[in-house]
Design an enzyme around this catalytic site. Structure first.
Site, short mmCIF file in Angstrom:
data_model
loop_
_atom_site.label_atom_id
_atom_site.label_comp_id
_atom_site.label_asym_id
_atom_site.label_seq_id
_atom_site.Cartn_x
_atom_site.Cartn_y
_atom_site.Cartn_z
N GLY A 88 45.46 21.06 25.33
CA GLY A 88 45.36 20.13 24.21
C GLY A 88 45.22 20.86 22.89
O GLY A 88 44.41 21.78 22.78
N SER A 89 46.02 20.45 21.88
CA SER A 89 45.99 21.16 20.59
C SER A 89 45.59 20.24 19.45
O SER A 89 46.02 20.43 18.30
CB SER A 89 47.36 21.78 20.29
OG SER A 89 48.30 20.78 19.95
N ALA A 141 42.32 18.69 17.10
CA ALA A 141 41.36 19.45 16.29
C ALA A 141 40.42 20.28 17.15
O ALA A 141 40.18 21.46 16.88
CB ALA A 141 40.58 18.50 15.39
N ALA A 182 40.68 19.91 26.42
CA ALA A 182 40.52 19.27 25.11
C ALA A 182 41.59 18.21 24.95
O ALA A 182 42.41 18.25 24.03
CB ALA A 182 40.61 20.31 24.00
N GLY A 187 41.15 14.98 24.39
CA GLY A 187 40.66 13.78 23.74
C GLY A 187 39.29 13.36 24.21
O GLY A 187 38.68 14.01 25.07
N VAL A 188 38.80 12.28 23.63
CA VAL A 188 37.48 11.76 23.97
C VAL A 188 37.58 10.28 24.28
O VAL A 188 38.57 9.63 23.95
CB VAL A 188 36.46 11.99 22.83
CG1 VAL A 188 36.25 13.47 22.59
CG2 VAL A 188 36.92 11.31 21.55
N ALA A 224 33.31 12.10 12.12
CA ALA A 224 31.94 11.85 11.69
C ALA A 224 31.89 11.12 10.35
O ALA A 224 31.09 10.20 10.16
CB ALA A 224 31.17 13.17 11.60
N HIS A 250 41.25 27.11 -14.10
CA HIS A 250 42.00 28.31 -13.73
C HIS A 250 41.07 29.52 -13.79
O HIS A 250 40.26 29.65 -14.70
CB HIS A 250 43.16 28.50 -14.70
CG HIS A 250 43.90 29.80 -14.50
ND1 HIS A 250 44.85 29.97 -13.53
CD2 HIS A 250 43.80 31.00 -15.15
CE1 HIS A 250 45.32 31.20 -13.60
NE2 HIS A 250 44.69 31.85 -14.57
#
Length: 481
Positions: free
Chosen positions: A195-196, A198, A284, A286-287, A334, A460
């Site tokens: 899984g890629s 975040a 990874a 997902g949730v 969050a 700047h």
């Protein structure tokens, strides 16, 4: 007799504790229920400790390339895994205590335990059935515990947990979730990340910088699938330059476990299967929302695809019950949870000027190297929606501050509606873009047009100048490109 409140929040993550503070500010008698750690997953096992890990990796990267800055470091620079992890945990512990202070300061009662809504307006708090991921700090003085409590308004803020794929369930030893990936006892020499998004790409970036051989397997045609395709393509090239191997349009179909390694069967788009052996694997993919064992189903609260269904004010279909944050669906971030909670409790109070949450203006940030940040529509989405657009771009390599920092790889991309001049999307990849993106978020929230940005004076030398240049480029007026 049960203790009675105006508002009870279940869960003390970013959404929960911020909602509790705002509730108290509005004059409500407020309590918050927590079963594991004040601050929830984000503070203890997510947003904050991962950034501490990534900061250590960033410092290591700079120390390993001193010549790029005209410096010389005698001797070998290496990482102390235990010390890196310890620093990360101390950062979380410090903020954990801060949440407790906020509750006390705002006179919010903390109820320690696991909550279940027994009937409308009533919750029963019992001893937690789930073992905490680490030994829980002693309950702060003055906190309440098991018992029955009543409230006119109950807000569910129970967050989410890692999703597990059948047959590839994390075991805590060889196959990790982000929990285990955050506290490695030693640095694996090789790592496979499934899984890629975040979470996946941040850990891939951390472990690659720390010296592990990293392979990322992604089901979709691009890394970080929710990002603009141009940004994802650039980021992928940078990851691969760092030595990361990325396999797109592929899936792990089977995992064989050895004594101290895993072998993943990776099925590619053409049907071929590649076997990849690594010391450890991170799942990874997902949730999913923590909707179970709360009594929601018995009360008829609508749940779809594993999350509570709410309107723009956090209201469920059952009066008096609300949900915010990850448990209320994507984007599972969050900052979305915090804002959603404030909107929810302000609506309960009938506060003036409260507006439903606009999910199209929620920024997303990924703290890999290079960083990625975005808000609004991608170019692909805008075109698919039939929008007539202008697109501007500005490269880091044309910015004086970026060159001076030694961070000249990246770009900023802005998308405007051609008819109205409305800024409808902004996408960035490069150094510190997670700090820059908020400028475009504010602009979009104020319904800024290109003319207003063009007439804004940017300091700047700064990286932020690229934001204005990107806008100018969209209208053929770039000054430094």
């Amino acid at each position: 007799m049960a203790d009675s409140y105006d508002v009870i929040i279940i869960g003390s993550g970013p959404g929960g504790y911020v909602t509790a503070v705002r509730s108290a500010q509005l004059g409500f008698k407020t309590a918050i229920v927590e079963r594991e750690h004040l601050g929830g997953i984000c503070l203890n096992w997510g947003c904050i400790p991962t950034k501490a890990l990534l900061r250590s990796a960033e410092i290591l990267h700079y120390a390993q390339h001193p010549a790029a800055y005209g410096l010389k470091i005698d001797g070998k620079v290496s990482a102390d895994t235990a010390a890196v992890v310890d620093r990360s945990r101390k950062v979380s512990a410090r903020l954990n205590g801060g949440v407790g202070f906020l509750m006390k300061k705002n006179k919010v009662d903390v109820i320690w335990g696991e909550a279940k809504i027994s009937k409308l307006g009533e919750i029963v708090v019992s001893k937690p059935s789930k073992k905490a991921m680490e030994p829980q700090h002693p309950a702060p003085k003055g906190t309440k515990g098991e018992g029955t409590y009543t409230a006119k308004h109950i807000i569910v803020a129970t967050g989410a947990r890692p999703r597990a794929l059948p047959g590839i369930e994390p075991d805590g030893k060889l196959i990790w979730t982000y929990f285990e990936a955050m506290v490695p006892k030693e640095m694996p020499k090789s790592l496979l990340v499934m899984g890629s998004g975040a979470i996946g790409i941040e850990f891939a970036s951390f472990y690659r910088t720390m010296g592990a051989d990293v392979t990322v397997v992604e089901l979709m045609p691009q890394v970080m699938p929710v990002e603009d395709a141009e940004v994802s393509k650039f980021a992928q090239k940078q990851f691969e330059k760092q030595g990361m191997k990325i396999i797109l349009e592929a899936k792990v179909t089977k995992v064989e476990k050895g004594a101290n390694s895993v072998t993943a069967h990776v099925e590619k788009k053409d049907g071929t299967v590649e076997k990849i052996t690594a010391d450890r694997m991170i799942s990874a993919v997902g949730v999913q929302g923590n909707v179970e064992n709360l009594g929601l189903e018995a009360l008829g609260v609508k749940i779809e695809r594993g999350v509570v269904v709410v309107d723009g004010y956090g209201r469920t279909n059952v009066p008096g019950i609300y949900a915010i944050g990850d448990v209320a669906g994507p984007p599972m971030l969050a900052h979305k949870a915090e804002h959603e909670g404030v909107v929810c409790v302000e609506k309960i109070a009938n506060a003036p000027g409260v507006h439903a949450l606009d999910k199209s203006k929620i920024p997303g940030c990924t703290y890999c190297h290079p960083q990625v940040a975005s808000v609004g529509m991608t170019e692909q989405k805008a075109k698919a929606d039939g929008r007539d657009i202008r697109v501007g771009r500005f490269q880091f390599g044309a910015n004086g501050k970026a060159i001076a920092l030694g961070e000249d790889q990246g770009f900023i991309k802005t998308i405007f509606d051609k008819k109205t001049g409305e800024l409808i999307g902004a996408h960035m990849v490069g150094a510190e873009v997670t700090e820059l993106i908020q400028g475009f978020v504010v602009a979009m929230n104020l319904e800024t047009t290109e003319e207003e940005v063009m007439h804004t004076v940017f300091p700047h030398p700064t990286l932020s100048e690229m934001m204005k240049e990107s806008v100018l480029d969209a209208y053929g007026r770039a000054l430094n490109a």
